[in-house]
Design a protein around this motif. Structure first.
Motif, PDB file in Angstrom:
ATOM      1  N   LEU A 368       0.825  -1.211   0.000  1.00 32.79           N
ATOM      2  CA  LEU A 368       0.000   0.000   0.000  1.00 32.79           C
ATOM      3  C   LEU A 368       0.859   1.261   0.000  1.00 32.79           C
ATOM      4  CD1 LEU A 368      -2.857  -0.997   2.472  1.00 32.79           C
ATOM      5  CD2 LEU A 368      -2.969  -0.838  -0.024  1.00 32.79           C
ATOM      6  N   LEU A 369       1.927   1.261   0.777  1.00 33.65           N
ATOM      7  CA  LEU A 369       2.813   2.433   0.801  1.00 33.65           C
ATOM      8  C   LEU A 369       3.509   2.619  -0.544  1.00 33.65           C
ATOM      9  CD1 LEU A 369       4.381   2.085   4.373  1.00 33.65           C
ATOM     10  CD2 LEU A 369       2.711   3.796   3.598  1.00 33.65           C
ATOM     11  N   HIS A 370       3.906   1.510  -1.145  1.00 31.54           N
ATOM     12  CA  HIS A 370       4.539   1.587  -2.463  1.00 31.54           C
ATOM     13  C   HIS A 370       3.560   2.168  -3.484  1.00 31.54           C
ATOM     14  CE1 HIS A 370       7.346   0.531  -5.656  1.00 31.54           C
ATOM     15  NE2 HIS A 370       6.355  -0.070  -6.318  1.00 31.54           N
ATOM     16  N   GLY A 371       2.303   1.721  -3.434  1.00 32.59           N
ATOM     17  CA  GLY A 371       1.304   2.249  -4.336  1.00 32.59           C
ATOM     18  C   GLY A 371       1.013   3.715  -4.078  1.00 32.59           C
ATOM     19  N   ALA A 372       0.963   4.109  -2.807  1.00 31.64           N
ATOM     20  CA  ALA A 372       0.714   5.514  -2.472  1.00 31.64           C
ATOM     21  C   ALA A 372       1.834   6.413  -2.991  1.00 31.64           C
ATOM     22  CB  ALA A 372       0.561   5.661  -0.961  1.00 31.64           C
ATOM     23  N   ARG A 373       3.069   5.939  -2.888  1.00 26.25           N
ATOM     24  CA  ARG A 373       4.188   6.740  -3.420  1.00 26.25           C
ATOM     25  C   ARG A 373       4.082   6.888  -4.929  1.00 26.25           C
ATOM     26  NH1 ARG A 373       7.304   3.843   0.489  1.00 26.25           N
ATOM     27  NH2 ARG A 373       7.912   2.339  -1.121  1.00 26.25           N
TER      28      ARG A 373
END
Length: 487
Positions: A368-373
């Motif tokens: 999720l953090l990778h996608g948000a970035r």
């Protein structure tokens, strides 16, 4: 033998399927290559899997069992073929965490009360991981990358069309009765339909926006009408968890990147028009005709027994903190409510143990953090926004429902995660370690799930009926529609 309702008006559906088939054909597909053949086989199986939520092909199976069988067929084919196909490249920490997770699951399965059932659950999750990695390898193949969301949207279009046909049938048939449970098809329970809708609606919205940008006005309008109808269905069936998942995921998208507001605005507009359509079809017209429609209560505030099954799952987790009671083994202890706790974290804590659950949460948080970035970058577009909203919405819904239990839902979630990896990761060649690990995992996936298809599926209906008659239970879905183990 296939049983197909020939009275169903298929001509608009054929036209819609023909459109996205032409989309694939016009996407500059190259001459057939050794890689194209496995992709073609998987595309055929994916299409069959899609159709498992549209028509009941065999009267001896429920919707749930039919979808499980087609899911297992897809995973069994994907397991060996994925070794030949490009894959999404996992970072080394993520690869090690996934390996550790599967090893812990194997240990938990071996020590479970019914190891043969536990290994089925483990194999299914392993197969879904392989499927996501194979879909993630589509980064350099835009034709196949476009096929997946269009296939999903086609299913949503057909469901919307069926809803309107069933609505009209309630009047022209002379019965003059409107029952919400008779206005939808493809799923055994409205909640299962809502699990699919939480991913379907964002995908349909991104395709509407993409067609609008490409000035394909007629297709955008057709998809928009289907999206509005899907919202009408959602309001008719009263899916509180669905609304929560869509609201939370769209708000998260706005917080991450306000430049992607068009997807949120489009979804909000479709929701408003869907609400107006709901008022017209299910309130005003029945009032005018003197009918009393049977609708689900959309404003209920109870937990529908979830507090009790959550408590039992937590007690099970505390009693078995290291490796849990074994995959699928919440359904080995009978309770009068459900064969799974309707909450994914508690399900994993009870069945896989604390260590495996923490690893799964770490992998999910990293993704999720990778996608948000990625969404914060200037290159992010409506496809990235739609994938983000669909995945986050499903994860939110999984906190109050069995998203990671139902075959149709969990398969689409794995496919969308694969699409996200294709979009948000650099197209690099996977390491030999990852290739070897996938090839190794594919062996038990193929053997275990293949055995289920060969030995269990043909006699499933009789076996389930015998179990329910002997133990005086009813349909409680988990792996099969009769979800209690051993069966």
């Amino acid at each position: 033998m296939c049983i197909v309702n020939m009275d169903f008006p298929f001509s608009p559906l054929i036209a819609f399927w023909a459109y996205f088939s032409r989309t694939i054909a016009h996407s500059r597909m190259k001459t057939l290559t050794p890689v194209a053949l496995p992709y073609s086989m998987l595309a055929v199986l994916l299409t069959a899997f899609c159709l498992s939520a549209i028509e009941s092909w065999n009267s001896g199976y429920s919707w749930h069992d039919q979808q499980r069988i087609y899911q297992l067929l897809l995973l069994c084919a994907c397991a060996p073929l994925a070794v030949l196909l490009p894959q999404a490249t996992l970072p080394r920490p993520a690869l090690f965490l996934l390996t550790g997770l599967l090893i812990l699951g194997l240990c938990s399965s071996a020590l479970a009360l019914w190891p043969q059932w536990a290994i089925k659950e483990w194999s299914r999750y392993a197969g879904l991981i392989i499927l996501a990695l194979a879909v993630g390898g589509l980064a350099g193949r835009p034709a196949w990358l476009n096929f997946v969301p269009w296939a999903m949207a086609a299913v949503g279009f057909i469901h919307a069309f069926q809803f309107l046909v069933y609505y009209l049938t309630a009047f022209v048939s002379g019965i003059r009765m409107l029952d919400a449970d008779l206005l939808f098809s493809g799923f055994s329970n409205p909640r299962f339909f809502g699990q699919f809708q939480v991913m379907l609606m964002p995908v349909m919205a991104l395709l509407v926006e993409r067609c609008r940008q490409q000035r394909r006005t007629s297709i955008a309008a057709l998809l928009g009408l289907a999206l509005i109808s899907q919202w009408c269905i959602a309001l008719t069936l009263g899916g509180r968890g669905l609304w929560l998942g869509l609201l939370a995921s769209h708000l998260a998208l706005l917080l991450i990147n306000r430049q992607l507001w068009r997807i949120v605005a489009l979804q909000a507009g479709a929701a408003l028009l869907g609400f107006l359509l709901f008022l017209l079809l299910l309130k005003l017209i029945p009032l005018w005709l003197g009918l009393d429609p049977i609708l689900r209560d959309s404003l209920r505030t109870s937990l529908s027994g979830r507090d009790r099954i959550w408590q039992w799952a937590w007690e099970m987790a505390l009693a078995n903190p290291w490796l849990g009671v074994g995959p699928m083994h919440y359904s080995a202890t009978y309770n009068p409510i459900a064969a799974h706790p309707h909450q994914v974290v508690l399900q994993w804590l009870a069945e896989w143990g604390f260590a495996a659950t923490l690893i799964a949460l770490a992998i999910g948080a990293w993704g999720l953090l990778h996608g948000a970035r990625y969404l914060r970058q200037a290159s992010a577009n409506e496809l990235d926004a739609g994938l983000w909203v669909a995945i986050v919405g499903a994860l939110v819904l999984a906190q109050v429902d069995g998203v990671f239990v139902m075959p149709y839902t969990e398969t689409w979630l794995a496919i969308l995660i694969g699409l996200a990896m294709a979009r948000w990761s650099k197209p690099t060649t996977p390491s030999r370690t990852q290739r070897f690990a996938c090839a190794l995992i594919a062996i038990p996936v193929l053997l275990v799930l293949g055995k289920v298809l060969i030995s269990e599926a043909p006699t499933l209906s009789q076996t389930a009926n015998d179990y329910m008659n002997q133990h005086h239970t009813s349909w409680t879905p988990r792996f099969w529609s009769q979800g209690w183990i051993p069966m």
